[in-house]
Design a protein around this motif. Structure first.
Motif, PDB file in Angstrom:
ATOM      1  N   ASP A  29       0.827  -1.207   0.000  1.00 58.39           N
ATOM      2  CA  ASP A  29       0.000   0.000   0.000  1.00 58.39           C
ATOM      3  C   ASP A  29       0.860   1.254   0.000  1.00 58.39           C
ATOM      4  OD1 ASP A  29      -2.562  -0.936  -0.264  1.00 58.39           O
ATOM      5  OD2 ASP A  29      -3.080  -0.790   1.859  1.00 58.39           O
ATOM      6  N   LEU A  30       1.812   1.328   0.941  1.00 56.06           N
ATOM      7  CA  LEU A  30       2.676   2.509   0.981  1.00 56.06           C
ATOM      8  C   LEU A  30       3.844   2.289   1.921  1.00 56.06           C
ATOM      9  CD1 LEU A  30       2.200   4.342   3.839  1.00 56.06           C
ATOM     10  CD2 LEU A  30       0.042   4.801   2.717  1.00 56.06           C
TER      11      LEU A  30
ATOM     12  N   ASP B   8       4.056  -5.774  -8.105  1.00 56.95           N
ATOM     13  CA  ASP B   8       3.176  -4.995  -7.234  1.00 56.95           C
ATOM     14  C   ASP B   8       1.940  -4.533  -7.997  1.00 56.95           C
ATOM     15  OD1 ASP B   8       2.008  -3.284  -5.375  1.00 56.95           O
ATOM     16  OD2 ASP B   8       3.942  -2.607  -4.629  1.00 56.95           O
ATOM     17  N   ARG B   9       0.758  -4.888  -7.466  1.00 53.25           N
ATOM     18  CA  ARG B   9      -0.512  -4.481  -8.088  1.00 53.25           C
ATOM     19  C   ARG B   9      -0.871  -3.039  -7.740  1.00 53.25           C
ATOM     20  NH1 ARG B   9      -0.524  -8.120 -11.962  1.00 53.25           N
ATOM     21  NH2 ARG B   9      -0.522 -10.276 -11.189  1.00 53.25           N
ATOM     22  N   GLY B  10      -0.060  -2.391  -6.924  1.00 57.48           N
ATOM     23  CA  GLY B  10      -0.387  -1.024  -6.502  1.00 57.48           C
ATOM     24  C   GLY B  10       0.376   0.053  -7.242  1.00 57.48           C
ATOM     25  N   VAL B  11       1.045  -0.293  -8.345  1.00 57.33           N
ATOM     26  CA  VAL B  11       1.851   0.690  -9.071  1.00 57.33           C
ATOM     27  C   VAL B  11       0.945   1.758  -9.688  1.00 57.33           C
ATOM     28  CG1 VAL B  11       3.377   1.012 -11.049  1.00 57.33           C
ATOM     29  CG2 VAL B  11       3.738  -0.910  -9.499  1.00 57.33           C
ATOM     30  N   PHE B  12       1.186   3.015  -9.285  1.00 58.59           N
ATOM     31  CA  PHE B  12       0.399   4.177  -9.737  1.00 58.59           C
ATOM     32  C   PHE B  12      -1.103   4.007  -9.464  1.00 58.59           C
ATOM     33  CE2 PHE B  12       4.253   4.823 -12.386  1.00 58.59           C
ATOM     34  CZ  PHE B  12       4.582   6.084 -11.910  1.00 58.59           C
ATOM     35  N   VAL B  13      -1.415   3.211  -8.429  1.00 61.24           N
ATOM     36  CA  VAL B  13      -2.788   3.080  -7.937  1.00 61.24           C
ATOM     37  C   VAL B  13      -2.754   3.369  -6.440  1.00 61.24           C
ATOM     38  CG1 VAL B  13      -4.793   1.581  -7.652  1.00 61.24           C
ATOM     39  CG2 VAL B  13      -3.330   1.348  -9.684  1.00 61.24           C
ATOM     40  N   ALA B  14      -3.303   4.486  -6.015  1.00 63.39           N
ATOM     41  CA  ALA B  14      -3.261   4.849  -4.613  1.00 63.39           C
ATOM     42  C   ALA B  14      -4.116   3.904  -3.783  1.00 63.39           C
ATOM     43  CB  ALA B  14      -3.750   6.285  -4.425  1.00 63.39           C
ATOM     44  N   PRO B  15      -3.667   3.539  -2.584  1.00 71.07           N
ATOM     45  CA  PRO B  15      -4.506   2.706  -1.712  1.00 71.07           C
ATOM     46  C   PRO B  15      -5.775   3.457  -1.326  1.00 71.07           C
ATOM     47  CG  PRO B  15      -2.635   3.567  -0.481  1.00 71.07           C
ATOM     48  CD  PRO B  15      -2.402   3.921  -1.910  1.00 71.07           C
TER      49      PRO B  15
ATOM     50  N   GLY C 155       6.072   4.340  -9.152  1.00 73.63           N
ATOM     51  CA  GLY C 155       4.631   4.281  -8.982  1.00 73.63           C
ATOM     52  C   GLY C 155       4.161   3.759  -7.640  1.00 73.63           C
ATOM     53  N   ARG C 156       5.083   3.568  -6.680  1.00 72.66           N
ATOM     54  CA  ARG C 156       4.649   3.154  -5.348  1.00 72.66           C
ATOM     55  C   ARG C 156       4.236   4.395  -4.559  1.00 72.66           C
ATOM     56  NH1 ARG C 156       9.960   2.177  -5.661  1.00 72.66           N
ATOM     57  NH2 ARG C 156       9.655  -0.061  -5.948  1.00 72.66           N
ATOM     58  N   THR C 157       3.318   4.200  -3.636  1.00 72.65           N
ATOM     59  CA  THR C 157       2.830   5.300  -2.816  1.00 72.65           C
ATOM     60  C   THR C 157       3.769   5.534  -1.639  1.00 72.65           C
ATOM     61  OG1 THR C 157       0.532   4.833  -3.412  1.00 72.65           O
ATOM     62  CG2 THR C 157       0.897   6.135  -1.426  1.00 72.65           C
TER      63      THR C 157
ATOM     64  N   GLY D  96       7.069  18.630 -10.896  1.00 73.86           N
ATOM     65  CA  GLY D  96       6.110  17.904 -11.711  1.00 73.86           C
ATOM     66  C   GLY D  96       5.780  16.519 -11.202  1.00 73.86           C
ATOM     67  N   ILE D  97       6.063  16.247  -9.925  1.00 71.57           N
ATOM     68  CA  ILE D  97       5.787  14.930  -9.343  1.00 71.57           C
ATOM     69  C   ILE D  97       4.341  14.892  -8.855  1.00 71.57           C
ATOM     70  CG2 ILE D  97       6.387  13.377  -7.445  1.00 71.57           C
ATOM     71  CD1 ILE D  97       9.294  14.490  -7.804  1.00 71.57           C
ATOM     72  N   GLN D  98       3.663  13.819  -9.168  1.00 67.89           N
ATOM     73  CA  GLN D  98       2.232  13.706  -8.895  1.00 67.89           C
ATOM     74  C   GLN D  98       1.955  13.462  -7.418  1.00 67.89           C
ATOM     75  OE1 GLN D  98       0.288  10.617 -11.138  1.00 67.89           O
ATOM     76  NE2 GLN D  98      -1.711  10.970 -10.208  1.00 67.89           N
ATOM     77  N   LEU D  99       1.190  14.355  -6.813  1.00 71.56           N
ATOM     78  CA  LEU D  99       0.741  14.161  -5.446  1.00 71.56           C
ATOM     79  C   LEU D  99      -0.572  13.384  -5.456  1.00 71.56           C
ATOM     80  CD1 LEU D  99       1.368  17.549  -3.589  1.00 71.56           C
ATOM     81  CD2 LEU D  99       2.979  15.718  -4.130  1.00 71.56           C
TER      82      LEU D  99
END
Length: 313
Positions: free
Chosen positions: A67-68, A304-311, A116-118, A90-93
């Motif tokens: 998750d993070l 990791d299934r959480g890449v660029f997908v926020a928990p 892409g990890r949180t 330019g980093i995505q929050l």
């Protein structure tokens, strides 16, 4: 001029798993963490010797993922400065700085790193009442460090250096395959974070510090007697000079018992490049099972299934 370091330490690592009850039982009853809070499908686990409110969060989910990873900052102003710096680059929050709604509260924000990890950074989290771990008490004192797999480890190393002011402590390299791991620090501890070269983005391992070598060996023995699968160890690494025994948790995440991780004089430290093919580099004692391709592959983990997908929380 040296960049001011605003991250102070590692706080916690958060895991999502399908078999929630089995995972919680492992970390609570076998690994030695303490349940401090829970909600439907979420449990927060603390290390008895640590002032952190929790060092592991376990969330029930349909798919296994990381998750993070959470780090601390000294003040809310530092949190704001880090968020502003990342935005300017330019980093995505994922979330703007604000109230943290987990045990201990605080002020923080989340963002995606280069893989892409949180990542979460927070300040003003209320310290947990903790205690001194006694002699022969073989439970974790604290979360020591986290190691992350990256398909481009050198780029990830540079990203954490340039954007979060982590410093390189040492490098593991192999004469035929090149660099395999970068040890990164945000305080005098040899590493709070390490980046490993892997086939995909995933958690390599999370490491938990015990009181001393005796407690580390008692803990290692307890897990072996319980039938927990050991991957590698017991031994002592050269980079960081710490002890190690690696196990699988019920969902195939690698977790480590360690102790005596090196504290550096940052003013005089110069990073080494260690030859990973030399057995004394991987294990100074010579007591661990030999490092080979099969052992190394165990730490690749699942993609990791959480890449660029926020928990979701």
């Amino acid at each position: 001029m040296e960049t001011q370091r605003l991250i102070t330490h590692l706080r916690h690592v958060d895991l999502a798993v399908p078999d929630f009850d089995t995972q919680v039982t492992f970390y609570e009853d076998l690994w030695g963490l303490t349940r401090v809070a829970d909600d439907s499908g979420v449990v927060f686990l603390a290390a008895e010797g640590s002032p952190e409110q929790y060092v592991v969060r376990i969330r029930e989910a349909s798919e296994k993922r990381l998750d993070l990873v959470a780090f601390g900052a000294a003040t809310a102003a530092d949190v704001d400065a880090l968020a502003a710096s990342l935005l300017a680059k330019g980093i995505q929050l994922i979330s703007e700085p604000g109230k943290v709604d987990t045990p201990g509260g605080g002020y923080g924000f989340r963002f995606f790193d280069i893989d892409g990890r949180t990542v979460e950074i927070s300040s003003d989290v209320a310290p947990r009442v903790h205690r001194k771990i006694e002699a022969r008490e073989s439970i974790p004192v604290r979360l020591s460090h986290v190691v992350l797999n990256s398909p481009n480890a050198s780029a990830t190393r540079d990203w954490y250096t340039e954007n979060l002011s982590f410093a390189l402590s040492d490098t593991l390299s192999h004469p035929y395959i090149g660099d395999v791991m970068y040890f990164m620090r945000c305080n005098p501890q040899h590493h709070s974070l390490a980046i490993a070269q892997g086939p995909h983005t995933s958690l390599h391992h999370a490491s938990f510090e015990l009181r001393g070598v005796d407690e580390y060996m008692f803990g290692t023995g307890r897990l072996l007697r319980a039938g927990v699968r050991k991957i590698w160890g017991p031994g002592r690494h050269m980079a960081g000079d710490n002890t190690f025994t690696y196990f699988f948790d019920p969902h195939g995440n690698t977790v480590e018992y360690t102790t005596e991780l090196e504290l550096l004089d940052e003013d005089t430290w110069h990073p080494h490049v260690y030859d990973f093919s030399q057995p004394e580099v991987t294990d100074q004692w010579g007591t661990a099972n030999p490092m080979n391709e099969l052992v190394a592959k165990e730490s690749f983990n699942d993609p990791d299934r959480g890449v660029f997908v926020a928990p979701p929380l």
